[in-house]
Design an enzyme around this catalytic site. Structure first.
Site, PDB file in Angstrom:
ATOM      1  N   CYS A  96      61.501  37.368  27.213  1.00  0.00           N
ATOM      2  CA  CYS A  96      62.877  37.321  27.697  1.00  0.00           C
ATOM      3  C   CYS A  96      63.055  36.591  29.023  1.00  0.00           C
ATOM      4  O   CYS A  96      63.932  35.720  29.138  1.00  0.00           O
ATOM      5  CB  CYS A  96      63.446  38.729  27.790  1.00  0.00           C
ATOM      6  N   GLU A 138      68.242  40.905  21.071  1.00  0.00           N
ATOM      7  CA  GLU A 138      66.918  40.884  21.691  1.00  0.00           C
ATOM      8  C   GLU A 138      65.842  40.971  20.614  1.00  0.00           C
ATOM      9  O   GLU A 138      65.968  41.692  19.622  1.00  0.00           O
ATOM     10  CB  GLU A 138      66.776  42.055  22.669  1.00  0.00           C
ATOM     11  N   ASP A 139      64.777  40.200  20.826  1.00  0.00           N
ATOM     12  CA  ASP A 139      63.540  40.345  20.045  1.00  0.00           C
ATOM     13  C   ASP A 139      63.804  40.253  18.543  1.00  0.00           C
ATOM     14  O   ASP A 139      63.459  41.153  17.778  1.00  0.00           O
ATOM     15  CB  ASP A 139      62.869  41.685  20.348  1.00  0.00           C
ATOM     16  N   ASP A 144      67.225  36.244  21.960  1.00  0.00           N
ATOM     17  CA  ASP A 144      66.609  35.679  23.162  1.00  0.00           C
ATOM     18  C   ASP A 144      65.206  35.132  22.906  1.00  0.00           C
ATOM     19  O   ASP A 144      64.671  34.398  23.732  1.00  0.00           O
ATOM     20  CB  ASP A 144      66.610  36.686  24.321  1.00  0.00           C
ATOM     21  N   HIS A 145      64.608  35.473  21.791  1.00  0.00           N
ATOM     22  CA  HIS A 145      63.329  34.909  21.316  1.00  0.00           C
ATOM     23  C   HIS A 145      63.036  35.581  19.991  1.00  0.00           C
ATOM     24  O   HIS A 145      63.883  36.300  19.450  1.00  0.00           O
ATOM     25  CB  HIS A 145      62.187  35.117  22.325  1.00  0.00           C
TER      26      HIS A 145
END
Length: 636
Positions: free
Chosen positions: A83, A44-45, A256-257
């Site tokens: 997300c 994540e992130d 996810d990004h």
């Protein structure tokens, strides 16, 4: 490999719900060696803050080893820098802007005949497990997609002989983990060192971040979190090896990004959209890897490509609604010439930004140029210290022009040479030397937005009324949605130059158009360009009073305010704030901020809105208003 009839058939629009997958309805499982198993490890992130991408401060031996054993994609992108819409795009293989799921946690319905990616694989005999985040941002049932979904879901629970598609989502790098209390908890758990591994003074800050201790500490701790992520990913990779399944499993690692610090996540800059992507393909499946099984690929890849890619790896065709291009499998086509990127509403802040990148250059179009990037967002300001430290530094006069830009209104167009300016701080849109490139990328962006029938051009509060019981996807693909007229008008309305000639005539005519989205964009032009509004006072007054859509009334009020018609404008905005519709209220509050009118709002009203539990997004904005009676948003 021959395909069963269910795999080759187009989806049935008449189907009202996904057909359950049962042992009787699923085709028999293939022998594991015939088709690869697939392991997704998602972070994540996270921007490419890994040793395999050349980051000298990263300590990521496990992921670096995976990158050395597989293919490192140097130009992989999340189409959305947050997300929920990013995961919606991943799981459906359809742009969230096409589905109507681009706004954060909007939970719009999708067509009942749409299946999620793992459901196609499950129907083909794969065991599918998800551990554990979903966050697909649509309203509907996704249980048919997974054999198991939750904290105990694992490929080891599959029946013997079945290939698997298994997802493990690692949350240790999520933006919330930089909250000091969470850092202390991770230290106590032994996941992080007591003090940052990297001396914060050794961190090389991006040029847009001022030199403040809290910002440096957040950066240093982010590297600690990435190292903890590497340890967790390494454990999953070791588990795969120990199970004896590595030789028949294709491994994906990606985020996810982009990264979590301010001006990364939620923004369409490279820092918010480019992700680390590693794919390791075992030698027995080398034919499925056209770029080879090791090395670096510069192919443009984005999340909309992932679903058709996984189906291709399983020997399945992509269903017709999928919009991406497979980059692995036996029949890989040419990569797209550019990647489409988008930003919609982020939590309590509505916005519309679109961009394209070819990997080296990035063209960005802001459709609310009067609004800065740095509008207050409750969650990241509460989770991380770097946001407030940055704003305080600028308030104290300690920011240079580059650092101040985040808190100021944006240009309508931005052009960045990302290859030479990786932090994307030098806007070349007005440089005559790059005029041809800017115009070419602008045309490509316009063409792509029309081609995907982008629903982000409909004000969010208006969408339910326009769909009339249909899904947003169905509405967007109908003749009721004149996207070929809407996108050019939106570009005309928000261009920096004052409207003149044919452009002015088109905007003026659209003020009376029967389609509300076209009226809204004409009003956006009038709000941004007072010279246009002055010639249409009577129509603006009528629209502010009588139009059935609150977004249109608010836009007309903003246009009137811009030409000094403040009494009616304020009355209209105050009247519109008396609504139970959280999104409609949010859009109206944005107009108040655009005008710099927070101080005109009654204190009792602000207190009441801040306490409304049924409207959490607008309540967050009102809570911020309580602490700040004036704001830096100025009319363009």
């Amino acid at each position: 490999m021959s395909l069963p009839t269910w795999a080759a058939a187009a989806p049935d629009p008449a189907r009202t719900s996904p057909a359950p997958v049962t042992p009787d309805s699923a085709p028999p499982p293939a022998e594991s060696p015939a088709r690869p198993s697939i392991l997704w490890i998602t972070a994540e992130d996270l921007s490419p803050e890994l040793g395999g991408w050349g980051d000298p401060l990263a300590q990521t031996p496990n992921l670096d080893r995976l990158a050395a054993e597989g293919v490192r994609y140097s130009h992989a992108y999340a189409n959305y820098p947050v997300c929920a819409p990013a995961r919606s795009t991943l799981i459906f293989g359809v742009y969230a802007s096409t589905l109507g799921t681009e706004h954060m946690r909007s939970f719009r319905p999708v067509p009942p005949w749409f299946r999620l990616l793992p459901e196609y694989l499950r129907m083909a005999g794969y065991y599918t497990s998800n551990n554990a985040k979903t966050d697909y941002n649509f309203r509907g049932n996704w249980t048919a997609a997974w054999d198991a979904s939750g904290p105990d879901a694992h490929y080891r629970n599959r029946p013997p002989g079945k290939p698997f598609f298994s997802v493990f989502n690692l949350e240790i790098t999520h933006e919330s983990q930089l909250k000091p209390r969470h850092i202390a908890e991770r230290v106590e758990q032994g996941l992080l060192p007591a003090a940052p591994r990297i001396d914060p003074t050794d961190v090389v800050l991006p040029p847009y971040h001022p030199d403040r201790a809290a910002i440096r500490t957040d950066w240093a701790r982010q590297y600690d979190l990435v190292t903890a992520l590497d340890t967790q990913a390494g454990a999953l990779l070791s588990e795969l090896e120990d199970s004896g399944l590595a030789a028949q499993t294709i491994v994906f690692f990606f985020a996810d990004h982009g990264g979590s610090l301010a001006r990364s996540k939620r923004f369409v800059y490279d820092t918010g959209t480019r992700v680390p992507l590693i794919v390791r393909v075992p030698e027995r499946f080398a034919a499925l890897a056209p770029d080879g099984t090791a090395g670096t690929s510069a192919r443009l890849v984005s999340f909309v490509d992932f679903a058709p890619t996984l189906l291709a790896l399983a020997g399945l065709p992509a269903p017709p609604q999928m919009q991406g291009r497979a980059f692995l499998g036996e029949r890989v086509g040419q990569a797209a010439p550019e990647v489409l990127l988008a930003r919609g509403r982020m939590d309590e802040r509505d916005d519309l930004v679109r961009a394209v990148t070819d990997g080296d250059w990035r063209y960005v179009r802001h459709f609310h140029p009067q609004r800065p990037d740095g509008r207050h967002l409750a969650f990241p300001f509460r989770m991380q210290r770097n946001w407030q430290a940055w704003r305080n530094a600028c308030a104290d006069g300690d920011c240079d022009r580059t650092q101040q830009a985040f808190w100021r209104p944006r240009p309508a167009e931005a052009l960045f040479h990302t290859a030479a300016d990786p932090w994307e701080v030098q806007n070349l849109a007005d440089d005559p030397a790059h005029a041809e490139r800017r115009a070419r990328m602008a045309r490509r962006l316009e063409d792509r937005l029309i081609a995907i029938r982008d629903l982000g051009f409909v004000p969010e509060s208006m969408l339910s009324a326009l769909t009339r019981g249909r899904t947003p996807y169905a509405y967007g693909r109908s003749t009721d949605y004149p996207i070929h007229r809407i996108v050019p008008l939106a570009l005309a309305a928000t261009a920096q130059a004052e409207p003149a000639g044919d452009r002015r005539e088109r905007l003026t005519a659209a003020l009376s158009d029967p389609h509300p989205v076209l009226r809204w964009w004409a009003l956006q032009g009038a709000a941004l360009h007072p010279a246009l509004a002055r010639g249409e006072v009577a129509r603006l007054r009528a629209l502010a009073t009588d139009d059935p859509h609150s977004a249109i009334r608010a836009a007309a009020a903003a246009a009137l305010a811009g030409i000094g018609e403040t009494t009616q404008a304020q009355a209209v905005l105050l009247d519109l704030l008396d609504t139970d519709d959280d999104i409609a209220r949010l859009e109206i509050m944005s107009r108040v901020e655009d005008l710099g009118w927070i101080g005109r709002m009654p204190r009792a009203l602000i207190r009441r809105l801040a306490k409304d539990p049924q409207a959490p997004r607008s309540a967050a904005v009102a809570a911020h208003w309580k602490t700040q009676r004036s704001w830096m948003f100025l009319p363009w």
